[in-house]
Design an enzyme around this catalytic site. Structure first.
Site, PDB file in Angstrom:
ATOM      1  CG  ASP A 142      -1.874   1.046   1.378  1.00 35.40           C
ATOM      2  OD1 ASP A 142      -2.765   1.059   0.517  1.00 35.40           O
ATOM      3  OD2 ASP A 142      -1.791   1.872   2.300  1.00 35.40           O
TER       4      ASP A 142
ATOM      5  CD  GLU B  84      18.104  -8.295   3.876  1.00 35.37           C
ATOM      6  OE1 GLU B  84      18.218  -7.053   3.873  1.00 35.37           O
ATOM      7  OE2 GLU B  84      18.614  -9.051   4.731  1.00 35.37           O
TER       8      GLU B  84
HETATM    9  C1  GLC Z   1      -4.332   2.986  -0.485  1.00 31.84           C
HETATM   10  C2  GLC Z   1      -5.568   2.146  -0.271  1.00 31.84           C
HETATM   11  C3  GLC Z   1      -6.661   3.041   0.229  1.00 31.84           C
HETATM   12  C4  GLC Z   1      -6.219   3.647   1.534  1.00 31.84           C
HETATM   13  C5  GLC Z   1      -4.867   4.340   1.411  1.00 31.84           C
HETATM   14  C6  GLC Z   1      -4.255   4.616   2.753  1.00 31.84           C
HETATM   15  O1  GLC Z   1      -4.501   3.943  -1.445  1.00 31.84           O
HETATM   16  O2  GLC Z   1      -5.911   1.477  -1.461  1.00 31.84           O
HETATM   17  O3  GLC Z   1      -7.874   2.370   0.370  1.00 31.84           O
HETATM   18  O4  GLC Z   1      -7.164   4.563   1.977  1.00 31.84           O
HETATM   19  O5  GLC Z   1      -3.933   3.566   0.718  1.00 31.84           O
HETATM   20  O6  GLC Z   1      -3.832   3.428   3.340  1.00 31.84           O
END
Ligand code: GLC
Length: 489
Positions: A194, A246
């Site tokens: 993410d 890693e």
């Molecule tokens: C990414 C996720 C989203 C979330 C953001 C913060 O974009 O897909 O849903 O709100 O990260 O974690």
């Protein structure tokens, strides 16, 4: 080939299906999807032919950002089940040849994560009465909030409940490496990571200049006014990614790097693929789509994606009439392709709910999967956390019984794409038609509401407008909004 020419990995031409666990399948009647529910739908996923599932966050969370505010990276939220439910899901998926990717939320935690109090030095702080710069959070407002307990300001690239981690701190790198190792030891096959472009920021914390040209991808309007050159995409991100690499070994790492394609290249030194958001945000028109594809491919190993839990679904964004042709595009480009749950039955955005649960108004993209034509959609026996919204016929059971359905089109595409080889090479076509070759196959997509000529001849293998068996002879014209795959004879 990925990462400097290493041997091909399974994900390189995989279809990965995004499961948004809260909205996929409830197994215990509480109206919230759960891991046992996902497991019960594995036969469907195997029938559909996907290679892997990506589970959006399953961790304990106060839900300020619906799971992307993680309170414990190495546990399962009670409403989704337990660690042993996850073990069972992974084992059952593997038995069916389906791999499992988890979502690694590495740039921030929940403010309720114990680290925030026990290890405040793992976060980014500023002293003084005013924020040190003009950075804007992704969901609007200053990216700085005051911690009432200490009076200090902390950085949050997203909601104030999501303080950013300081990846310059070796303890953070060690702890997140441990998280990756923990899940891999449990049988997880890889990660979607993410908010990768937020893992590190300008070390001098300089204020962003005003934007001269709009950022190439949509941002919150307040953020659009600034040129986001300091609040993301810092060179130090490479150190964070090297740490994750890693820890992950050969397991694929697929990055959510929310940057235009031209800026993605360096991320692929550590990641196996990055999402091509240029394509998702393209307008539905041949030149724009073609440019997005070309630019993304130039970046390297991109993962194609046309919908996810953050953005308007294809049927709403590009129009219901175009949804099937869009599926042909997504699944014939070659490389990794991500399908968001519900896309395979043509789900559209729902109305959301009032008052909204997600403060950034993304409930509309997260309505529960419509499994059957009944008011609870086969999703739950209880009260669904978000309403079921799809009209009659837009459900998996009805479509499974109908060979001409969108669901069958997805299945046919997933099978057929294995026959396509070579990179997509664009070919000239009539206005309104996007066409490209993959080896001896030609893909032609009519983005318009009028009939258009197909720029080439061959045996039709698949068309968006009808089942394959209904195609006969040599197609010359594309029906409005239709897409076709031909094999040169
Ligand atoms: C990414 C996720 C989203 C979330 C953001 C913060 O974009 O897909 O849903 O709100 O990260 O974690």
């Amino acid at each position: 080939m990925s990462r400097g020419g290493e041997a091909a990995g399974w994900w390189e031409d995989a279809v990965v299906y995004e499961v948004y666990p809260r909205s996929y399948q409830d197994s215990d009647g509480d109206g919230i999807g759960d891991l046992r529910g996902v497991e019960s739908r594995l036969p469907y996923l195997e029938w559909l032919g996907v290679d892997a599932i990506w589970l959006a966050p399953i961790y304990p969370s106060p839900l300020a950002d619906y799971g992307y505010d993680v309170a414990d990276h190495a546990a399962v939220a009670p409403e989704y089940g337990s660690l042993s439910d996850l073990d069972a899901l992974i084992a059952a998926a593997h038995e069916r040849g389906i791999r499992v990717l988890l979502d690694l939320v590495a740039s921030h935690t929940s403010i309720a994560h114990p680290w925030f109090r026990e290890h405040p030095d793992r976060y980014v702080w500023a002293e003084g009465p005013e924020p040190p710069n003009n950075w804007i959070a992704s969901f609007g407002g200053s990216a700085w909030s005051r911690d009432p307990r200490t009076g200090r300001l902390y950085l949050h690239s997203f909601f104030p409940e999501q303080p950013d981690l300081d990846w310059g701190n070796p303890e953070v790198r060690r702890a997140m490496g441990d998280v990756v190792r923990f899940w891999i030891a449990r049988g997880v096959d890889g990660f979607r990571i993410d908010a990768v472009d937020r893992l590190a920021k300008d070390p001098e914390m300089r204020s962003e200049p005003a934007a001269n040209v709009p950022f190439a991808l949509p941002l919150h309007p307040e953020a659009m006014a600034l040129d986001p050159i300091y609040s993301r995409n810092a060179a130090e991100i490479a150190v964070a990614l090297a740490t994750l690499r890693e820890a992950a070994g050969d397991a694929p790492l697929i990055g959510e790097v929310y940057l235009p394609a031209t800026m993605l290249g360096p991320y692929l030194e550590h990641l196996d693929a990055v999402f091509a958001f240029d394509l998702l945000h393209s307008e539905w028109a041949p030149e724009a789509l073609g440019r997005a594809v070309d630019r993304s491919r130039e970046a390297g190993a991109v993962a194609w994606v046309t919908s996810n839990h953050d953005f308007s679904r294809v049927a709403t964004r590009w129009g219901e009439a175009n949804a099937r042709a869009a599926a042909v595009l997504l699944l014939t480009l070659g490389g990794t392709a991500f399908v968001y749950q519900g896309e395979e039955i043509g789900m559209a955005d729902g109305p959301g709910t009032d008052p909204p649960l997600d403060r950034y108004d993304r409930d509309r993209f997260r309505h529960p999967m419509q499994w059957a034509a009944d008011p609870r959609g086969g999703f739950t026996e209880g009260e669904p956390w978000l309403p079921l919204t799809d009209p009659e016929g837009r459900d998996a059971a009805s479509q499974r019984a109908d060979p001409g359905s969108t669901l069958h089109l997805f299945r046919a595409l997933i099978r057929m794409r294995r026959e396509l080889d070579g990179k997509p090479e664009r070919v000239p076509a009539a206005d309104g038609v996007l066409a490209f070759r993959r080896g001896r196959h030609l893909v032609a997509i009519n983005t318009t509401g009028a009939e258009q000529p197909i720029p080439g001849a061959g045996e039709p293998l698949l068309a968006s407008a009808a089942g394959v068996s209904e195609l006969a002879g040599t197609a010359r014209m594309l029906a409005p909004h239709a897409a076709v795959v031909l094999r040169a004879s």
